[in-house]
Design a protein around this motif. Structure first.
Motif, mmCIF file in Angstrom:
data_model
loop_
_atom_site.group_PDB
_atom_site.id
_atom_site.type_symbol
_atom_site.label_atom_id
_atom_site.label_comp_id
_atom_site.label_asym_id
_atom_site.label_seq_id
_atom_site.Cartn_x
_atom_site.Cartn_y
_atom_site.Cartn_z
ATOM 1 N N ARG A 295 40.771 98.217 1.299
ATOM 2 C CA ARG A 295 41.340 99.721 1.796
ATOM 3 C C ARG A 295 41.718 100.646 0.060
ATOM 4 O O ARG A 295 42.088 98.999 -0.381
ATOM 5 C CB ARG A 295 42.213 99.504 2.825
ATOM 6 C CG ARG A 295 41.991 98.923 4.453
ATOM 7 C CD ARG A 295 41.623 100.203 4.541
ATOM 8 N NE ARG A 295 41.400 99.974 6.454
ATOM 9 C CZ ARG A 295 41.705 100.377 7.427
ATOM 10 N NH1 ARG A 295 42.403 101.295 6.695
ATOM 11 N NH2 ARG A 295 41.942 100.428 8.175
ATOM 12 N N ALA B 73 37.641 103.902 8.400
ATOM 13 C CA ALA B 73 37.674 102.447 7.797
ATOM 14 C C ALA B 73 38.045 101.517 8.637
ATOM 15 O O ALA B 73 38.361 100.541 8.220
ATOM 16 C CB ALA B 73 38.675 102.317 6.632
ATOM 17 N N ASP B 74 38.506 102.473 9.943
ATOM 18 C CA ASP B 74 39.013 101.589 10.623
ATOM 19 C C ASP B 74 38.122 100.926 11.967
ATOM 20 O O ASP B 74 37.366 101.877 12.282
ATOM 21 C CB ASP B 74 40.019 102.421 11.787
ATOM 22 C CG ASP B 74 40.808 101.406 12.644
ATOM 23 O OD1 ASP B 74 40.522 99.600 13.429
ATOM 24 O OD2 ASP B 74 41.682 102.150 13.797
ATOM 25 N N TYR C 191 39.380 109.168 6.101
ATOM 26 C CA TYR C 191 39.323 107.927 5.664
ATOM 27 C C TYR C 191 40.254 107.030 5.718
ATOM 28 O O TYR C 191 38.873 105.825 6.914
ATOM 29 C CB TYR C 191 39.309 107.779 4.093
ATOM 30 C CG TYR C 191 39.637 106.586 3.833
ATOM 31 C CD1 TYR C 191 38.356 105.987 2.617
ATOM 32 C CD2 TYR C 191 40.907 105.577 3.512
ATOM 33 C CE1 TYR C 191 38.668 104.357 2.499
ATOM 34 C CE2 TYR C 191 41.154 104.577 3.018
ATOM 35 C CZ TYR C 191 39.713 103.886 2.620
ATOM 36 O OH TYR C 191 39.647 102.075 2.200
ATOM 37 N N ALA C 192 40.806 107.521 6.852
ATOM 38 C CA ALA C 192 41.556 106.582 7.936
ATOM 39 C C ALA C 192 40.904 105.861 8.836
ATOM 40 O O ALA C 192 40.726 105.014 9.675
ATOM 41 C CB ALA C 192 42.687 106.808 7.861
#
Length: 129
Positions: A62, A22-23, A18-19
Motif C-alpha cells: 500500500r 487495492a482491497d 485506489y482504496a
C-alpha cells in the motif's frame, strides 16, 4: 513482446479509486480477468481461480502514489509483472493498466486486452454507481 496501455477515467477521487481497487476483497467484483471467485490468502500472496487456472498474485505494498503493480504467477510458473496506476485526472481519477504479451499469441493478447478493458469498465461502473 508487445505492450498496450489501457486506461479508464472514473468520476471519483484518486484516493477512493485506489482504496477500492487495492482491497483484495473487492478484486472478484471487478477483475474477472484475474479472479473469478473469492481469493485465498497465503502470507502476502493471494491465490485466485482465474480464467487461466489457479494463479498467485502479489500486489505492491500500500502506498500514497496510486501504484497497484502486481505480479501474477501463471499456472506455467512464469511470473508476469502488471504495471497499474491510479492517477489524478481533471474529471477525477484515471486508472492505467499495462498489458504485456507474454506466453500468448496475438489473438490471445487481443483477448487479454479486451478482458482488461472490460475489467476497468466494471471498476468504473461500481465506483460511479
Amino acid at each position: 513482446m508487445k505492450s498496450r496501455h489501457l486506461s479508464c477515467v472514473i468520476s471519483a477521487s484518486p484516493q477512493s479509486v485506489y482504496a477500492f481497487a487495492a482491497d483484495p476483497d473487492n478484486l472478484s467484483a471487478w477483475a474477472a480477468g484475474l479472479a473469478t471467485a473469492d481469493l485465498r490468502r497465503d502470507g502476502d500472496d493471494l491465490i485466485a481461480d482465474s480464467p487461466m487456472g489457479e494463479v498467485r498474485v502479489r500486489f505492491a505494498p500500500r502506498n500514497d502514489l496510486g501504484v497497484l503493480d502486481h505480479d501474477v504467477r501463471l499456472p506455467s510458473g512464469t511470473t508476469v509483472t502488471n504495471p497499474m496506476r491510479v492517477v489524478a485526472h481533471p474529471d477525477g481519477a484515471e486508472v492505467i493498466f499495462t498489458v504485456r504479451q507474454i506466453e500468448v499469441d496475438d489473438e490471445e493478447f487481443e483477448r487479454d486486452c479486451r478482458m482488461v478493458a472490460r475489467d476497468l469498465a466494471t471498476l468504473k461502473q461500481i465506483i460511479e454507481g
